[in-house]
Scaffold this active site. Structure first.
Site, PDB file in Angstrom:
ATOM      1  N   LYS A   7       0.877  -1.175   0.000  1.00  0.00           N
ATOM      2  CA  LYS A   7       0.000   0.000   0.000  1.00  0.00           C
ATOM      3  C   LYS A   7       0.911   1.221   0.000  1.00  0.00           C
ATOM      4  O   LYS A   7       1.816   1.329   0.822  1.00  0.00           O
ATOM      5  CB  LYS A   7      -0.889  -0.011   1.235  1.00  0.00           C
ATOM      6  CG  LYS A   7      -1.995   1.041   1.245  1.00  0.00           C
ATOM      7  CD  LYS A   7      -2.903   0.818   2.436  1.00  0.00           C
ATOM      8  CE  LYS A   7      -4.075   1.798   2.445  1.00  0.00           C
ATOM      9  NZ  LYS A   7      -4.989   1.539   3.592  1.00  0.00           N
TER      10      LYS A   7
ATOM     11  N   GLY B 126      -0.964   7.329  -5.776  1.00  0.00           N
ATOM     12  CA  GLY B 126      -0.418   6.016  -5.488  1.00  0.00           C
ATOM     13  C   GLY B 126       0.364   5.932  -4.199  1.00  0.00           C
ATOM     14  O   GLY B 126       1.046   4.938  -3.941  1.00  0.00           O
TER      15      GLY B 126
ATOM     16  N   ARG C  62       1.703  -5.560   3.633  1.00  0.00           N
ATOM     17  CA  ARG C  62       0.827  -6.363   4.486  1.00  0.00           C
ATOM     18  C   ARG C  62       0.943  -7.834   4.081  1.00  0.00           C
ATOM     19  O   ARG C  62       1.220  -8.163   2.929  1.00  0.00           O
ATOM     20  CB  ARG C  62      -0.630  -5.893   4.399  1.00  0.00           C
ATOM     21  CG  ARG C  62      -1.252  -6.011   3.041  1.00  0.00           C
ATOM     22  CD  ARG C  62      -2.782  -5.854   3.097  1.00  0.00           C
ATOM     23  NE  ARG C  62      -3.220  -4.541   3.484  1.00  0.00           N
ATOM     24  CZ  ARG C  62      -3.668  -3.620   2.630  1.00  0.00           C
ATOM     25  NH1 ARG C  62      -3.682  -3.868   1.328  1.00  0.00           N
ATOM     26  NH2 ARG C  62      -4.089  -2.454   3.057  1.00  0.00           N
TER      27      ARG C  62
ATOM     28  N   ASP D 279     -15.012  -4.866  -3.064  1.00  0.00           N
ATOM     29  CA  ASP D 279     -13.595  -4.960  -3.407  1.00  0.00           C
ATOM     30  C   ASP D 279     -12.717  -4.979  -2.165  1.00  0.00           C
ATOM     31  O   ASP D 279     -11.486  -5.097  -2.274  1.00  0.00           O
ATOM     32  CB  ASP D 279     -13.179  -3.804  -4.329  1.00  0.00           C
ATOM     33  CG  ASP D 279     -13.430  -2.434  -3.704  1.00  0.00           C
ATOM     34  OD1 ASP D 279     -14.593  -2.125  -3.421  1.00  0.00           O
ATOM     35  OD2 ASP D 279     -12.461  -1.687  -3.483  1.00  0.00           O
TER      36      ASP D 279
END
Length: 448
Positions: free
Chosen positions: A106, A119, A172, A245
């Protein structure tokens, strides 16, 4: 090691991308407990940064990162213009039991699905995710884990927090990177062959099944997500954005944006300031997650018997009820006495917490093992009358000799999140964060 299985479906599921080149890489958090499960705990800090800040491929793993393609319902509105917009799948490794674990990012830079986004991830967002995942893991929730947080030296501008603010890239770890929205995209595009391949992949990789029956996949997802929804309630947790999602087929909670732990048991408590209708309120999370699973079944309807899919979906309420009892009794630390009696106890707990407004964490701490420890005064409230009658028949399920029980309950409300962030923002002091992580893990050990 065998090749990462995602390569079997990457041709229609993902796009190769390049990570952003960050001005700096300062290691702020490394989860060696998680790393030990996949044999990476002995990496030097330099190598850790090289792989998880500069994203040099791990040996014999994915040669380049993959940004996944998916669609999804966002607050019940279908959106075909999403995908991994600020993250990617970096690697897949096996744990000691041979089960695959994914390392996803992320804040790692723009992808074909970034749209107008930069981003990037704010450093505060990364700190918040560490706190959420550590707390949820300790409370027995099936969650992704924050594997790494590296500060990246860029100034970011955000409309919903003070700017400019510091930036970070996070990794993660979870057992699966495939969302319900991945299936929705293939159904939307009428790609039945690819939909079948993705179903086969999910059944084989995540559930060890040789079956290719979509009904079996829905069966697994229904059971897993019913347990996830129940776990949120026992933990007093509000995810905030339960879009389709944001639901993995492995039923692991992930992607922590506006999350909150509810201070008291308020079914209407919301986490996201933009959730004006309370769609994802604390007490509506089971409904929201079930709705998302219905969308998975809908995406698979061209490959399976519709009546069989509906039969699996119909199992959700009862599985949720059973899981709710299991998770409440686990957190309270008492042995079950039979489903009907246990259901009445959980209802009495909810009634007492709603009626008294006693903090959730304090209640479970004070009544650990089924016997009140400490001051009786808060529990003299009439809302606790039914609970006190029922709990007298339950036996403790865990010893209370861990040092944690001699102190105060460990909580994670928004005021403490801000108190942990403030010294980082003001003087680069990370001691409060590291101390809190240690305390949370101490609680987790006491709850085993």
């Amino acid at each position: 090691m065998s090749p990462p299985p995602i390569l079997e479906v990457a041709d229609f599921l993902a796009d190769p991308v390049v990570a952003a080149d960050f001005p700096r890489t300062i290691l702020r958090f490394r989860n060696d407990s998680a790393a030990s499960e996949i044999g990476l705990q002995d990496l030097s800090d330099e190598d850790w940064i090289r792989h998880f800040g500069r994203f040099k491929p791990l040996p014999d793993n994915l040669p380049e990162p993959l940004a996944l393609r998916y669609h999804g319902h966002q607050f019940r509105v279908y959106n075909p213009d999403i995908g991994d917009g600020r993250g990617f799948l970096f690697a897949q490794l096996k744990d000691q039991s041979g089960r695959w674990l994914d390392l996803g990012t992320k804040g790692s830079g723009q992808t074909p699905y970034s749209r107008f986004g930069d981003g990037r991830l704010t450093l505060k967002g990364g700190v918040r995710e560490i706190l959420a995942t550590e707390m949820l893991q300790a409370l027995g929730v099936n969650t992704s884990r924050t594997f790494s947080l590296i500060e990246t030296g860029e100034e970011l501008h955000r409309g919903d927090e003070p700017s400019p603010t510091r930036s970070a890239v996070m990794v993660r770890m979870s057992h699966g990177h495939i969302r319900i929205g991945c299936f929705q995209r293939l159904a939307y595009l009428k790609l039945d062959d690819e939909l079948k391949r993705l179903t086969d992949y999910a059944l084989r990789t995540y559930f060890g099944s040789a079956s290719s029956d979509p009904v079996e996949l829905v069966r697994h997802v229904v059971a897993g997500t019913a347990r996830l929804a129940a776990s949120y309630m026992a933990a007093g947790f509000v995810h905030g954005v339960l879009n389709s999602d944001n639901i993995n087929v492995t039923a692991e909670s992930f992607d922590y944006g506006p999350w909150r732990f509810a201070p008291v048991f308020d079914p209407n408590f919301t986490a996201a300031y933009f959730d004006h209708a309370g769609l994802y309120a604390f007490g509506r999370q089971a409904e929201a997650i079930q709705w998302d699973v219905v969308q998975l079944a809908g995406a698979l309807r061209t490959l399976a018997d519709v009546d069989a899919l509906i039969a699996e979906l119909d199992r959700f309420p009862e599985l949720y009820r059973q899981a709710l009892v299991e998770r409440f009794l686990w957190r309270l630390g008492v042995h079950p006495r039979g489903l009907d009696e246990d259901i009445r106890l959980v209802a009495a707990i909810e009634q007492a917490l709603i009626g008294s407004q006693i903090p959730i964490d304090h209640f479970f701490f004070d009544w650990a093992g089924g016997n009140l420890r400490g001051d009786d005064t808060p529990y003299a409230h009439e809302a606790f009358s039914d609970f006190r009658t029922r709990i007298a028949h339950y036996r403790p399920a865990r010893a209370l000799d861990h040092p944690y029980w001699a102190g105060d309950p460990c909580s994670m409300h928004i005021e403490e999140v801000e108190a942990i962030w403030s010294p980082i923002a003001e003087r680069d002091d990370w001691s409060a964060l590291y101390a809190k992580v240690e305390r949370i893990r101490n609680m987790g050990a006491a709850l085993q």
